[in-house]
Design a protein around this motif. Structure first.
Motif, PDB file in Angstrom:
ATOM      1  N   THR A  15      62.883  11.039  84.277  1.00  0.00           N
ATOM      2  CA  THR A  15      61.611  11.751  84.126  1.00  0.00           C
ATOM      3  C   THR A  15      61.204  11.998  82.678  1.00  0.00           C
ATOM      4  O   THR A  15      60.027  12.194  82.409  1.00  0.00           O
ATOM      5  CB  THR A  15      61.655  13.110  84.857  1.00  0.00           C
ATOM      6  N   SER A  16      62.159  12.041  81.762  1.00  0.00           N
ATOM      7  CA  SER A  16      61.847  12.382  80.370  1.00  0.00           C
ATOM      8  C   SER A  16      62.440  11.371  79.400  1.00  0.00           C
ATOM      9  O   SER A  16      62.918  11.737  78.327  1.00  0.00           O
ATOM     10  CB  SER A  16      62.385  13.777  80.044  1.00  0.00           C
ATOM     11  N   GLY A  17      62.415  10.108  79.763  1.00  0.00           N
ATOM     12  CA  GLY A  17      63.044   9.074  78.947  1.00  0.00           C
ATOM     13  C   GLY A  17      62.514   8.997  77.535  1.00  0.00           C
ATOM     14  O   GLY A  17      63.283   8.903  76.568  1.00  0.00           O
ATOM     15  N   SER A  18      61.199   9.055  77.360  1.00  0.00           N
ATOM     16  CA  SER A  18      60.638   8.941  76.003  1.00  0.00           C
ATOM     17  C   SER A  18      61.049  10.131  75.140  1.00  0.00           C
ATOM     18  O   SER A  18      61.352   9.974  73.948  1.00  0.00           O
ATOM     19  CB  SER A  18      59.119   8.813  76.057  1.00  0.00           C
ATOM     20  N   THR A  19      61.086  11.320  75.712  1.00  0.00           N
ATOM     21  CA  THR A  19      61.519  12.506  74.964  1.00  0.00           C
ATOM     22  C   THR A  19      62.989  12.380  74.583  1.00  0.00           C
ATOM     23  O   THR A  19      63.382  12.718  73.464  1.00  0.00           O
ATOM     24  CB  THR A  19      61.299  13.785  75.803  1.00  0.00           C
ATOM     25  N   VAL A  20      63.793  11.882  75.513  1.00  0.00           N
ATOM     26  CA  VAL A  20      65.217  11.698  75.223  1.00  0.00           C
ATOM     27  C   VAL A  20      65.395  10.733  74.060  1.00  0.00           C
ATOM     28  O   VAL A  20      66.157  10.999  73.122  1.00  0.00           O
ATOM     29  CB  VAL A  20      65.963  11.191  76.485  1.00  0.00           C
TER      30      VAL A  20
ATOM     31  N   GLN B  40      63.316  10.078  71.686  1.00  0.00           N
ATOM     32  CA  GLN B  40      62.856  10.714  70.440  1.00  0.00           C
ATOM     33  C   GLN B  40      63.928  11.621  69.855  1.00  0.00           C
ATOM     34  O   GLN B  40      64.092  11.722  68.647  1.00  0.00           O
ATOM     35  CB  GLN B  40      61.597  11.542  70.691  1.00  0.00           C
ATOM     36  N   LEU B  41      64.653  12.304  70.728  1.00  0.00           N
ATOM     37  CA  LEU B  41      65.637  13.284  70.281  1.00  0.00           C
ATOM     38  C   LEU B  41      67.047  12.715  70.166  1.00  0.00           C
ATOM     39  O   LEU B  41      67.970  13.437  69.808  1.00  0.00           O
ATOM     40  CB  LEU B  41      65.640  14.480  71.236  1.00  0.00           C
ATOM     41  N   PHE B  42      67.224  11.447  70.465  1.00  0.00           N
ATOM     42  CA  PHE B  42      68.562  10.832  70.423  1.00  0.00           C
ATOM     43  C   PHE B  42      69.105  10.775  69.001  1.00  0.00           C
ATOM     44  O   PHE B  42      70.255  11.092  68.755  1.00  0.00           O
ATOM     45  CB  PHE B  42      68.515   9.449  71.060  1.00  0.00           C
ATOM     46  N   ARG B  43      68.303  10.368  68.037  1.00  0.00           N
ATOM     47  CA  ARG B  43      68.639  10.375  66.607  1.00  0.00           C
ATOM     48  C   ARG B  43      69.962   9.673  66.290  1.00  0.00           C
ATOM     49  O   ARG B  43      70.777  10.172  65.524  1.00  0.00           O
ATOM     50  CB  ARG B  43      68.687  11.799  66.078  1.00  0.00           C
ATOM     51  N   SER B  44      70.175   8.559  66.927  1.00  0.00           N
ATOM     52  CA  SER B  44      71.360   7.762  66.651  1.00  0.00           C
ATOM     53  C   SER B  44      70.999   6.314  66.922  1.00  0.00           C
ATOM     54  O   SER B  44      69.829   5.994  67.130  1.00  0.00           O
ATOM     55  CB  SER B  44      72.521   8.215  67.535  1.00  0.00           C
ATOM     56  N   TRP B  45      71.988   5.459  66.937  1.00  0.00           N
ATOM     57  CA  TRP B  45      71.719   4.050  67.132  1.00  0.00           C
ATOM     58  C   TRP B  45      72.759   3.472  68.073  1.00  0.00           C
ATOM     59  O   TRP B  45      73.938   3.839  68.017  1.00  0.00           O
ATOM     60  CB  TRP B  45      71.773   3.331  65.788  1.00  0.00           C
ATOM     61  N   LEU B  46      72.329   2.581  68.942  1.00  0.00           N
ATOM     62  CA  LEU B  46      73.216   1.840  69.833  1.00  0.00           C
ATOM     63  C   LEU B  46      72.903   0.359  69.687  1.00  0.00           C
ATOM     64  O   LEU B  46      71.742  -0.027  69.543  1.00  0.00           O
ATOM     65  CB  LEU B  46      73.011   2.244  71.289  1.00  0.00           C
ATOM     66  N   ARG B  47      73.913  -0.464  69.757  1.00  0.00           N
ATOM     67  CA  ARG B  47      73.717  -1.902  69.641  1.00  0.00           C
ATOM     68  C   ARG B  47      72.819  -2.422  70.759  1.00  0.00           C
ATOM     69  O   ARG B  47      72.022  -3.322  70.562  1.00  0.00           O
ATOM     70  CB  ARG B  47      75.077  -2.611  69.668  1.00  0.00           C
TER      71      ARG B  47
ATOM     72  N   SER C  71      61.169  22.202  74.375  1.00  0.00           N
ATOM     73  CA  SER C  71      59.804  22.478  73.919  1.00  0.00           C
ATOM     74  C   SER C  71      58.928  21.229  73.906  1.00  0.00           C
ATOM     75  O   SER C  71      57.713  21.320  74.029  1.00  0.00           O
ATOM     76  CB  SER C  71      59.830  23.097  72.526  1.00  0.00           C
ATOM     77  N   VAL C  72      59.512  20.035  73.783  1.00  0.00           N
ATOM     78  CA  VAL C  72      58.743  18.792  73.711  1.00  0.00           C
ATOM     79  C   VAL C  72      58.533  18.180  75.094  1.00  0.00           C
ATOM     80  O   VAL C  72      57.693  17.317  75.269  1.00  0.00           O
ATOM     81  CB  VAL C  72      59.467  17.774  72.785  1.00  0.00           C
ATOM     82  N   GLY C  73      59.273  18.628  76.086  1.00  0.00           N
ATOM     83  CA  GLY C  73      59.250  18.008  77.407  1.00  0.00           C
ATOM     84  C   GLY C  73      57.899  18.048  78.102  1.00  0.00           C
ATOM     85  O   GLY C  73      56.907  18.516  77.551  1.00  0.00           O
TER      86      GLY C  73
ATOM     87  N   VAL D 112      73.304   8.804  76.525  1.00  0.00           N
ATOM     88  CA  VAL D 112      72.219   9.047  75.573  1.00  0.00           C
ATOM     89  C   VAL D 112      71.571  10.397  75.857  1.00  0.00           C
ATOM     90  O   VAL D 112      71.290  11.171  74.934  1.00  0.00           O
ATOM     91  CB  VAL D 112      71.183   7.898  75.634  1.00  0.00           C
ATOM     92  N   VAL D 113      71.343  10.717  77.127  1.00  0.00           N
ATOM     93  CA  VAL D 113      70.744  12.007  77.494  1.00  0.00           C
ATOM     94  C   VAL D 113      71.667  13.153  77.058  1.00  0.00           C
ATOM     95  O   VAL D 113      71.209  14.134  76.475  1.00  0.00           O
ATOM     96  CB  VAL D 113      70.451  12.083  79.009  1.00  0.00           C
ATOM     97  N   ALA D 114      72.964  13.012  77.331  1.00  0.00           N
ATOM     98  CA  ALA D 114      73.913  14.068  76.952  1.00  0.00           C
ATOM     99  C   ALA D 114      73.923  14.259  75.437  1.00  0.00           C
ATOM    100  O   ALA D 114      73.945  15.393  74.947  1.00  0.00           O
ATOM    101  CB  ALA D 114      75.308  13.716  77.453  1.00  0.00           C
ATOM    102  N   HIS D 115      73.884  13.179  74.684  1.00  0.00           N
ATOM    103  CA  HIS D 115      73.877  13.275  73.220  1.00  0.00           C
ATOM    104  C   HIS D 115      72.599  13.955  72.731  1.00  0.00           C
ATOM    105  O   HIS D 115      72.634  14.815  71.845  1.00  0.00           O
ATOM    106  CB  HIS D 115      74.009  11.881  72.610  1.00  0.00           C
ATOM    107  N   ALA D 116      71.465  13.567  73.319  1.00  0.00           N
ATOM    108  CA  ALA D 116      70.186  14.176  72.920  1.00  0.00           C
ATOM    109  C   ALA D 116      70.174  15.671  73.245  1.00  0.00           C
ATOM    110  O   ALA D 116      69.689  16.479  72.453  1.00  0.00           O
ATOM    111  CB  ALA D 116      69.025  13.467  73.619  1.00  0.00           C
ATOM    112  N   LEU D 117      70.698  16.052  74.394  1.00  0.00           N
ATOM    113  CA  LEU D 117      70.749  17.471  74.758  1.00  0.00           C
ATOM    114  C   LEU D 117      71.663  18.252  73.823  1.00  0.00           C
ATOM    115  O   LEU D 117      71.331  19.357  73.397  1.00  0.00           O
ATOM    116  CB  LEU D 117      71.220  17.637  76.199  1.00  0.00           C
TER     117      LEU D 117
END
Length: 177
Positions: free
Chosen positions: A108-113, A115-122, A148-150, A134-139
């Motif tokens: 439901t909130s993939g784009s927000t996740v 945006q807030l991930f702030r890391s890189w994956l291959r 607030s961005v959701g 990725v969701v756990a890392h963003a949270l």
């Protein structure tokens, strides 16, 4: 039943229910991967089985035997073991709920996740839903900002806002006192 997979060669699927339609067997076999992947995510991302059943009063046993002979123990000892088992069951159930919430937020909130991930994956594809990791890392890195961005009226965000910030305010008031 046998089939030919273009990249892996032939496979043989067996089923003890001879009345089952062969296509249903193939479909059920396909679910196996999803179940195994979900279990792997539960173990490594959420920590579902990271709880160790241990209590100070527990009689030590050798690693090979798991026998405690509970009928030889006192009633108080058996109650303590039951309490620890309830705690273990609660931990596993809460972990399953957390995993479901991570999946819900990924869908439901993939784009927000992203945006807030702030890391890189291959293998990062921001146009696809993020993984539970990725969701756990963003949270972890930005929970208040994430809420607030959701989306404008998400039920989950309202629930978390009301409970998290209330607990945070209570803790801050206790420290100030």
């Amino acid at each position: 039943m046998s089939g030919c997979l273009p990249t892996h060669g032939s496979i043989i699927l067996m089923c003890t229910d001879l009345s089952m339609d062969p296509l249903d067997v193939i479909i059920l076999y396909g679910y196996r991967f999803k179940v195994e992947l979900g279990f792997r995510q539960a173990l490594h991302v959420v920590g579902t089985c990271a709880y160790h059943l241990w209590m100070a009063a527990m009689t030590p046993s050798r690693r090979v035997t798991g026998n405690q002979y509970m009928h030889h123990k006192s009633e108080r000892y058996r109650q303590e073991v039951r309490r620890k088992l309830r705690a273990y069951h609660s931990h596993v159930q809460l972990s399953c709920i957390v995993q479901g919430l991570l999946q819900y937020l990924a869908i439901t909130s993939g784009s927000t996740v992203w945006q807030l991930f702030r890391s890189w994956l291959r293998t990062m594809h921001t146009d696809c839903p993020p993984s539970e990791l990725v969701v756990a890392h963003a949270l972890r890195s930005s929970l208040p900002e994430f809420l607030s961005v959701g989306p404008p009226h998400p039920v989950l965000a309202k629930f978390l806002r009301s409970h998290l910030f209330q607990a945070y305010d209570q803790a801050r008031q206790r420290v100030a006192a």
